[in-house]
Design a protein around this motif. Structure first.
Motif, PDB file in Angstrom:
ATOM      1  N   THR A  45      -2.164  28.776  13.245  1.00 27.12           N
ATOM      2  CA  THR A  45      -3.463  28.212  12.872  1.00 27.12           C
ATOM      3  C   THR A  45      -3.613  28.109  11.362  1.00 27.12           C
ATOM      4  OG1 THR A  45      -4.445  29.144  14.879  1.00 27.12           O
ATOM      5  CG2 THR A  45      -5.954  28.474  13.137  1.00 27.12           C
ATOM      6  N   ILE A  46      -3.244  29.163  10.645  1.00 30.51           N
ATOM      7  CA  ILE A  46      -3.373  29.158   9.179  1.00 30.51           C
ATOM      8  C   ILE A  46      -2.490  28.066   8.570  1.00 30.51           C
ATOM      9  CG2 ILE A  46      -2.851  30.485   7.092  1.00 30.51           C
ATOM     10  CD1 ILE A  46      -3.779  32.984   8.699  1.00 30.51           C
ATOM     11  N   ILE A  47      -1.263  27.959   9.040  1.00 31.41           N
ATOM     12  CA  ILE A  47      -0.362  26.937   8.500  1.00 31.41           C
ATOM     13  C   ILE A  47      -0.849  25.538   8.862  1.00 31.41           C
ATOM     14  CG2 ILE A  47       1.995  26.026   8.609  1.00 31.41           C
ATOM     15  CD1 ILE A  47       2.958  28.908   8.921  1.00 31.41           C
ATOM     16  N   ALA A  48      -1.391  25.355  10.070  1.00 32.53           N
ATOM     17  CA  ALA A  48      -1.897  24.039  10.473  1.00 32.53           C
ATOM     18  C   ALA A  48      -3.089  23.633   9.614  1.00 32.53           C
ATOM     19  CB  ALA A  48      -2.277  24.054  11.952  1.00 32.53           C
ATOM     20  N   VAL A  49      -3.982  24.570   9.333  1.00 31.82           N
ATOM     21  CA  VAL A  49      -5.138  24.266   8.480  1.00 31.82           C
ATOM     22  C   VAL A  49      -4.661  23.907   7.073  1.00 31.82           C
ATOM     23  CG1 VAL A  49      -7.163  25.288   7.363  1.00 31.82           C
ATOM     24  CG2 VAL A  49      -6.796  25.613   9.802  1.00 31.82           C
ATOM     25  N   LYS A  50      -3.713  24.662   6.539  1.00 35.25           N
ATOM     26  CA  LYS A  50      -3.161  24.379   5.204  1.00 35.25           C
ATOM     27  C   LYS A  50      -2.520  22.996   5.170  1.00 35.25           C
ATOM     28  CE  LYS A  50       0.883  25.735   4.081  1.00 35.25           C
ATOM     29  NZ  LYS A  50       1.753  24.669   3.649  1.00 35.25           N
ATOM     30  N   ASP A  51      -1.691  22.681   6.174  1.00 32.87           N
ATOM     31  CA  ASP A  51      -1.042  21.373   6.230  1.00 32.87           C
ATOM     32  C   ASP A  51      -2.053  20.247   6.379  1.00 32.87           C
ATOM     33  OD1 ASP A  51       1.419  22.566   5.991  1.00 32.87           O
ATOM     34  OD2 ASP A  51       1.945  22.394   8.115  1.00 32.87           O
ATOM     35  N   GLY A  52      -3.084  20.480   7.180  1.00 32.35           N
ATOM     36  CA  GLY A  52      -4.124  19.470   7.364  1.00 32.35           C
ATOM     37  C   GLY A  52      -4.887  19.197   6.076  1.00 32.35           C
ATOM     38  N   LEU A  53      -5.227  20.246   5.342  1.00 29.32           N
ATOM     39  CA  LEU A  53      -5.940  20.058   4.069  1.00 29.32           C
ATOM     40  C   LEU A  53      -5.065  19.358   3.033  1.00 29.32           C
ATOM     41  CD1 LEU A  53      -7.846  23.465   3.804  1.00 29.32           C
ATOM     42  CD2 LEU A  53      -8.794  21.210   4.327  1.00 29.32           C
ATOM     43  N   LYS A  87       0.835  -1.196   0.000  1.00 31.55           N
ATOM     44  CA  LYS A  87       0.000   0.000   0.000  1.00 31.55           C
ATOM     45  C   LYS A  87       0.872   1.249   0.000  1.00 31.55           C
ATOM     46  CE  LYS A  87      -4.158  -1.740   2.104  1.00 31.55           C
ATOM     47  NZ  LYS A  87      -5.173  -1.559   3.125  1.00 31.55           N
ATOM     48  N   ILE A  88       0.398   2.250  -0.716  1.00 35.01           N
ATOM     49  CA  ILE A  88       1.090   3.529  -0.786  1.00 35.01           C
ATOM     50  C   ILE A  88       0.573   4.428   0.330  1.00 35.01           C
ATOM     51  CG2 ILE A  88       1.381   5.603  -2.187  1.00 35.01           C
ATOM     52  CD1 ILE A  88       1.110   3.791  -4.643  1.00 35.01           C
ATOM     53  N   GLN A  89       1.494   5.056   1.040  1.00 33.41           N
ATOM     54  CA  GLN A  89       1.104   5.999   2.087  1.00 33.41           C
ATOM     55  C   GLN A  89       2.033   7.205   2.013  1.00 33.41           C
ATOM     56  OE1 GLN A  89       1.154   4.515   6.078  1.00 33.41           O
ATOM     57  NE2 GLN A  89       0.331   6.387   6.913  1.00 33.41           N
ATOM     58  N   THR A  90       1.501   8.322   1.531  1.00 33.44           N
ATOM     59  CA  THR A  90       2.298   9.542   1.423  1.00 33.44           C
ATOM     60  C   THR A  90       1.915  10.568   2.481  1.00 33.44           C
ATOM     61  OG1 THR A  90       0.755  10.462  -0.192  1.00 33.44           O
ATOM     62  CG2 THR A  90       2.655   9.258  -1.062  1.00 33.44           C
ATOM     63  N   THR A  91       0.959  10.235   3.331  1.00 37.00           N
ATOM     64  CA  THR A  91       0.530  11.192   4.360  1.00 37.00           C
ATOM     65  C   THR A  91       1.596  11.308   5.438  1.00 37.00           C
ATOM     66  OG1 THR A  91      -0.658   9.450   5.513  1.00 37.00           O
ATOM     67  CG2 THR A  91      -1.921  10.813   3.983  1.00 37.00           C
ATOM     68  N   LYS A  92       1.635  12.461   6.054  1.00 34.64           N
ATOM     69  CA  LYS A  92       2.611  12.747   7.082  1.00 34.64           C
ATOM     70  C   LYS A  92       2.012  12.600   8.483  1.00 34.64           C
ATOM     71  CE  LYS A  92       4.765  16.535   6.112  1.00 34.64           C
ATOM     72  NZ  LYS A  92       5.229  17.922   6.054  1.00 34.64           N
ATOM     73  N   LEU A 142      -4.051  11.342  15.626  1.00 35.80           N
ATOM     74  CA  LEU A 142      -3.456  11.431  16.965  1.00 35.80           C
ATOM     75  C   LEU A 142      -2.189  12.280  17.014  1.00 35.80           C
ATOM     76  CD1 LEU A 142      -3.891   7.741  18.139  1.00 35.80           C
ATOM     77  CD2 LEU A 142      -5.265   9.734  18.765  1.00 35.80           C
ATOM     78  N   ASN A 143      -1.401  12.261  15.933  1.00 40.22           N
ATOM     79  CA  ASN A 143      -0.137  12.992  16.005  1.00 40.22           C
ATOM     80  C   ASN A 143      -0.149  14.306  15.233  1.00 40.22           C
ATOM     81  OD1 ASN A 143       0.232  12.410  13.273  1.00 40.22           O
ATOM     82  ND2 ASN A 143       2.046  11.153  13.590  1.00 40.22           N
ATOM     83  N   PHE A 144      -1.288  14.731  14.722  1.00 43.47           N
ATOM     84  CA  PHE A 144      -1.314  15.945  13.903  1.00 43.47           C
ATOM     85  C   PHE A 144      -0.840  17.173  14.671  1.00 43.47           C
ATOM     86  CE2 PHE A 144      -3.407  19.808  12.395  1.00 43.47           C
ATOM     87  CZ  PHE A 144      -2.845  19.879  11.135  1.00 43.47           C
ATOM     88  N   LEU A 145      -1.463  17.470  15.789  1.00 50.05           N
ATOM     89  CA  LEU A 145      -1.142  18.702  16.525  1.00 50.05           C
ATOM     90  C   LEU A 145       0.302  18.730  17.028  1.00 50.05           C
ATOM     91  CD1 LEU A 145      -2.372  21.383  17.367  1.00 50.05           C
ATOM     92  CD2 LEU A 145      -3.058  20.307  19.499  1.00 50.05           C
ATOM     93  N   PRO A 146       0.776  17.704  17.747  1.00 48.30           N
ATOM     94  CA  PRO A 146       2.167  17.797  18.220  1.00 48.30           C
ATOM     95  C   PRO A 146       3.195  17.811  17.087  1.00 48.30           C
ATOM     96  CG  PRO A 146       1.166  15.729  18.946  1.00 48.30           C
ATOM     97  CD  PRO A 146       0.109  16.530  18.266  1.00 48.30           C
ATOM     98  N   ARG A 147       2.976  16.996  16.081  1.00 49.80           N
ATOM     99  CA  ARG A 147       3.954  16.936  14.987  1.00 49.80           C
ATOM    100  C   ARG A 147       3.948  18.227  14.168  1.00 49.80           C
ATOM    101  NH1 ARG A 147       4.952  11.907  10.883  1.00 49.80           N
ATOM    102  NH2 ARG A 147       6.827  12.764   9.968  1.00 49.80           N
ATOM    103  N   ASN A 148       2.750  18.792  13.952  1.00 49.39           N
ATOM    104  CA  ASN A 148       2.661  20.030  13.191  1.00 49.39           C
ATOM    105  C   ASN A 148       3.320  21.176  13.950  1.00 49.39           C
ATOM    106  OD1 ASN A 148       0.922  22.641  12.356  1.00 49.39           O
ATOM    107  ND2 ASN A 148       1.138  21.216  10.635  1.00 49.39           N
TER     108      ASN A 148
END
Length: 115
Positions: free
Chosen positions: A85-93, A28-33, A37-43
């Motif tokens: 916040t703006i960068i986190a929303v951009k990275d999340g999208l 399986k291909i997985q390119t997500t970062k 669970l780890n979005f907020l601390p890693r971002n």
């Protein structure tokens, strides 16, 4: 050397396929970062590797010292919180669009050569 075993996942080979497939990684291909669970601390970790964000964090911390306080504490935090916040929303999208593309690619039908 190492040999690759290919077993078709068809009717009478199903038991053998299930037994052997547990020994190997899937393809399986997985390119997500991120994950949920780890979005907020890693971002935040990645964002504070930028010198500009560290500078603004330093100004916010410095403004909490009563002797150096130049503005209201909350006003100093607004630019930093807005940028984070703006960068986190951009990275999340962006990561969500990668997730959807990975899911689409991993679920494509393929043709398998069989004699």
């Amino acid at each position: 050397g190492k040999r690759r075993i290919v077993i078709p996942c068809l009717g009478h080979f199903k038991e053998e396929y299930e037994k052997v497939s547990k020994l190997y990684m899937n393809n399986k291909i997985q390119t997500t970062k991120y994950t949920l669970l780890n979005f907020l601390p890693r971002n935040l970790f990645e964002q504070f590797h930028r010198i500009a964000n560290l500078y603004f964090l330093f100004l916010v911390v410095l403004n909490w010292v009563p002797l150096v306080e130049a503005f209201q504490k909350e006003i100093t935090m607004l630019p930093l919180v807005a940028v984070l916040t703006i960068i986190a929303v951009k990275d999340g999208l962006e990561d969500y669009s990668k997730y959807k593309m990975d899911k689409e690619i991993n679920n494509l039908l393929t043709k398998v050569y069989s004699r």
